[in-house]
Design a protein around this motif. Structure first.
Motif, PDB file in Angstrom:
ATOM      1  N   THR A 141      -9.670  30.291  16.607  1.00 41.00           N
ATOM      2  CA  THR A 141      -9.633  29.865  15.809  1.00 41.00           C
ATOM      3  C   THR A 141      -8.283  30.254  14.799  1.00 41.00           C
ATOM      4  O   THR A 141      -8.132  30.918  15.367  1.00 41.00           O
ATOM      5  N   THR A 153      -3.267  29.487  13.875  1.00 39.35           N
ATOM      6  CA  THR A 153      -2.407  29.669  15.200  1.00 39.35           C
ATOM      7  C   THR A 153      -2.562  29.184  17.028  1.00 39.35           C
ATOM      8  O   THR A 153      -1.376  28.397  16.966  1.00 39.35           O
ATOM      9  N   PRO A 154      -3.635  28.691  16.382  1.00 37.37           N
ATOM     10  CA  PRO A 154      -3.809  27.776  17.965  1.00 37.37           C
ATOM     11  C   PRO A 154      -3.140  26.273  18.130  1.00 37.37           C
ATOM     12  O   PRO A 154      -4.046  26.086  18.337  1.00 37.37           O
ATOM     13  N   LEU A 213     -14.699  33.696  19.349  1.00 40.19           N
ATOM     14  CA  LEU A 213     -14.671  34.910  19.786  1.00 40.19           C
ATOM     15  C   LEU A 213     -15.070  35.870  18.080  1.00 40.19           C
ATOM     16  O   LEU A 213     -15.719  36.847  18.375  1.00 40.19           O
ATOM     17  N   ASP A 214     -15.979  34.962  17.044  1.00 43.10           N
ATOM     18  CA  ASP A 214     -16.014  34.915  15.687  1.00 43.10           C
ATOM     19  C   ASP A 214     -16.465  33.533  15.093  1.00 43.10           C
ATOM     20  O   ASP A 214     -16.492  32.460  15.893  1.00 43.10           O
ATOM     21  N   TYR A 218     -15.810  28.573  11.778  1.00 42.76           N
ATOM     22  CA  TYR A 218     -14.953  27.840  13.208  1.00 42.76           C
ATOM     23  C   TYR A 218     -16.137  27.236  14.615  1.00 42.76           C
ATOM     24  O   TYR A 218     -15.146  26.699  14.993  1.00 42.76           O
ATOM     25  N   GLY A 249      -5.425  35.315  18.838  1.00 38.76           N
ATOM     26  CA  GLY A 249      -3.804  35.204  17.601  1.00 38.76           C
ATOM     27  C   GLY A 249      -4.621  36.478  16.911  1.00 38.76           C
ATOM     28  O   GLY A 249      -4.989  37.561  17.769  1.00 38.76           O
ATOM     29  N   ILE A 250      -3.615  36.786  15.256  1.00 37.54           N
ATOM     30  CA  ILE A 250      -3.590  38.526  15.494  1.00 37.54           C
ATOM     31  C   ILE A 250      -3.090  38.200  13.870  1.00 37.54           C
ATOM     32  O   ILE A 250      -2.875  37.341  13.366  1.00 37.54           O
ATOM     33  N   HIS A 287      -5.491  42.840  13.492  1.00 36.87           N
ATOM     34  CA  HIS A 287      -7.286  42.579  13.878  1.00 36.87           C
ATOM     35  C   HIS A 287      -6.879  41.208  14.451  1.00 36.87           C
ATOM     36  O   HIS A 287      -6.429  40.365  14.861  1.00 36.87           O
ATOM     37  N   GLY A 331      -9.574  38.995  16.491  1.00 36.66           N
ATOM     38  CA  GLY A 331     -11.337  38.105  16.385  1.00 36.66           C
ATOM     39  C   GLY A 331     -11.298  38.418  15.347  1.00 36.66           C
ATOM     40  O   GLY A 331     -10.076  38.406  14.327  1.00 36.66           O
ATOM     41  N   PHE A 332     -12.616  39.363  14.323  1.00 36.45           N
ATOM     42  CA  PHE A 332     -12.311  40.040  13.028  1.00 36.45           C
ATOM     43  C   PHE A 332     -12.650  41.629  13.575  1.00 36.45           C
ATOM     44  O   PHE A 332     -13.361  42.050  12.295  1.00 36.45           O
ATOM     45  N   THR A 353      -7.907  39.722   4.931  1.00 35.56           N
ATOM     46  CA  THR A 353      -8.317  39.223   5.665  1.00 35.56           C
ATOM     47  C   THR A 353      -9.327  37.747   4.412  1.00 35.56           C
ATOM     48  O   THR A 353      -7.943  36.784   4.952  1.00 35.56           O
ATOM     49  N   ASN A 370      -7.284  33.691   4.173  1.00 31.68           N
ATOM     50  CA  ASN A 370      -8.398  33.499   4.952  1.00 31.68           C
ATOM     51  C   ASN A 370      -8.768  32.459   3.337  1.00 31.68           C
ATOM     52  O   ASN A 370      -9.240  31.487   4.053  1.00 31.68           O
ATOM     53  N   ARG A 401      -6.720  30.493   2.328  1.00 32.60           N
ATOM     54  CA  ARG A 401      -6.369  29.654   1.733  1.00 32.60           C
ATOM     55  C   ARG A 401      -7.374  27.932   2.958  1.00 32.60           C
ATOM     56  O   ARG A 401      -6.927  27.193   1.307  1.00 32.60           O
ATOM     57  N   PHE A 402      -7.822  27.792   3.388  1.00 31.73           N
ATOM     58  CA  PHE A 402      -9.043  27.248   3.697  1.00 31.73           C
ATOM     59  C   PHE A 402      -9.626  26.850   2.686  1.00 31.73           C
ATOM     60  O   PHE A 402     -10.948  26.068   2.957  1.00 31.73           O
ATOM     61  N   LYS A 438       3.190  37.446  10.611  1.00 33.25           N
ATOM     62  CA  LYS A 438       2.807  38.404  11.640  1.00 33.25           C
ATOM     63  C   LYS A 438       3.423  39.207  12.356  1.00 33.25           C
ATOM     64  O   LYS A 438       3.174  40.144  12.829  1.00 33.25           O
TER      65      LYS A 438
HETATM   66  C1  GLP Z   1      -8.794  34.990  11.705  1.00 33.43           C
HETATM   67  C2  GLP Z   1      -9.656  34.604  13.241  1.00 33.43           C
HETATM   68  C3  GLP Z   1      -8.495  35.300  13.711  1.00 33.43           C
HETATM   69  C4  GLP Z   1      -6.987  34.903  14.020  1.00 33.43           C
HETATM   70  C5  GLP Z   1      -6.549  35.810  12.501  1.00 33.43           C
HETATM   71  C6  GLP Z   1      -5.173  34.635  12.164  1.00 33.43           C
HETATM   72  O1  GLP Z   1      -8.878  36.011  10.909  1.00 33.43           O
HETATM   73  N1  GLP Z   1     -10.867  35.857  12.605  1.00 33.43           N
HETATM   74  O2  GLP Z   1      -9.230  35.061  14.874  1.00 33.43           O
HETATM   75  O3  GLP Z   1      -6.040  35.442  14.869  1.00 33.43           O
HETATM   76  O4  GLP Z   1      -7.728  34.674  11.647  1.00 33.43           O
HETATM   77  O5  GLP Z   1      -4.545  33.595  11.816  1.00 33.43           O
HETATM   78  P1  GLP Z   1      -4.019  32.821  11.624  1.00 33.43           P
HETATM   79  O6  GLP Z   1      -4.032  31.738  13.245  1.00 33.43           O
HETATM   80  O7  GLP Z   1      -4.496  31.324  10.770  1.00 33.43           O
HETATM   81  O8  GLP Z   1      -3.123  33.393  10.623  1.00 33.43           O
END
Ligand code: GLP
Length: 219
Positions: free
Chosen positions: A21, A24-25, A47-48, A61, A110-111, A116, A118-119, A139, A143, A145-146, A180
């Motif tokens: 999630t 990025t994707p 992943l999580d 997710y 993603g990263i 990290h 996943g988580f 982290t 996150n 922002r959502f 990143k």
């Molecule tokens: C979260 C997810 C990861 C993801 C990362 C980066 O923490 N668990 O799987 O790769 O965020 O998020 P973004 O793609 O929004 O930068």
């Protein structure tokens, strides 16, 4: 990236895809929605998931995956950790069983800005299986922002472990944006260290990395 997915899917060798999630994707999922490759025989394993969020919570997710992919593309089966599981140990064991029964052929990653995957936050074991993890301040802030405020961001998550991720036959990691860049440099050029979870991928025999210029700017 999209071509790679299409040709891998069309090869008929992929039974299970591991999905990620985050922002990025998003373009990748848009492509899959539009291209409509035949995924009817494919199982997905995510992943999580955040601890404490129901599958239909709009920041879970599970909700993300339905919104961006599953509502529009038919797959055989979907697996995600259950954020509301009453017994964490049982939930981790259940997910490890899901992974044992559905070995991942193609894992999307993603990263995080701190490296990290996943988580699996800095310090996570490279042999780890599914676990309930505490999210770092960095982290939570990334996150937030959502969510309406940082207080609403769940502080824990269930995540596939790094060991489980490394069991995937093929791994495709995406990273975009300058936030990143440091993590990507450490992942590719730095020493393998638990402090940067993504460096575990250095030992995997089949990893493809897609970067934009900003994410690649420190290489
Ligand atoms: C979260 C997810 C990861 C993801 C990362 C980066 O923490 N668990 O799987 O790769 O965020 O998020 P973004 O793609 O929004 O930068």
């Amino acid at each position: 990236m999209s071509e790679l997915f299409a040709s891998d899917i069309n090869s008929g060798n992929i039974k299970t895809v591991g999905l990620a999630t985050g922002s990025t994707p998003l373009d990748f999922y848009k492509y899959v929605r539009e291209a409509q490759p035949d995924c009817k025989a494919i199982t997905t394993v995510n992943l999580d998931e955040y601890v404490g969020l129901a599958a239909d919570h709009d920041q879970s997710y599970s909700y993300f995956m339905h919104e961006h992919l599953f509502n529009d593309v038919a797959f055989a089966k979907h697996f995600l950790p259950d954020g509301l599981a009453k017994d964490s140990a049982a939930e981790c064991a259940r997910y490890d069983e899901v992974l044992a029964e559905n070995p991942i052929d193609w894992q999307l990653l993603g990263i995080g800005g701190n490296g990290h995957i996943g988580f699996n936050e800095p310090g996570a074991s490279f042999e780890g299986t599914t676990q309930r993890v505490q999210l770092t301040e960095e982290t939570l802030a990334a996150n937030a922002r959502f969510f309406d405020s940082i207080e609403e961001v769940p502080t824990e998550a269930y995540s596939m472990g790094i060991g489980s991720i490394l069991n995937s036959k093929k791994i495709v990691l995406l990273a975009f944006g300058e936030e990143k860049a440091a993590a990507i440099k450490a992942m590719i050029e730095g020493p393998m260290t638990n402090e940067v979870p993504a460096t575990a991928l250095q030992n995997h025999p089949n990893v493809t990395v897609f970067l934009d210029e900003a994410a690649a700017s420190l290489l």
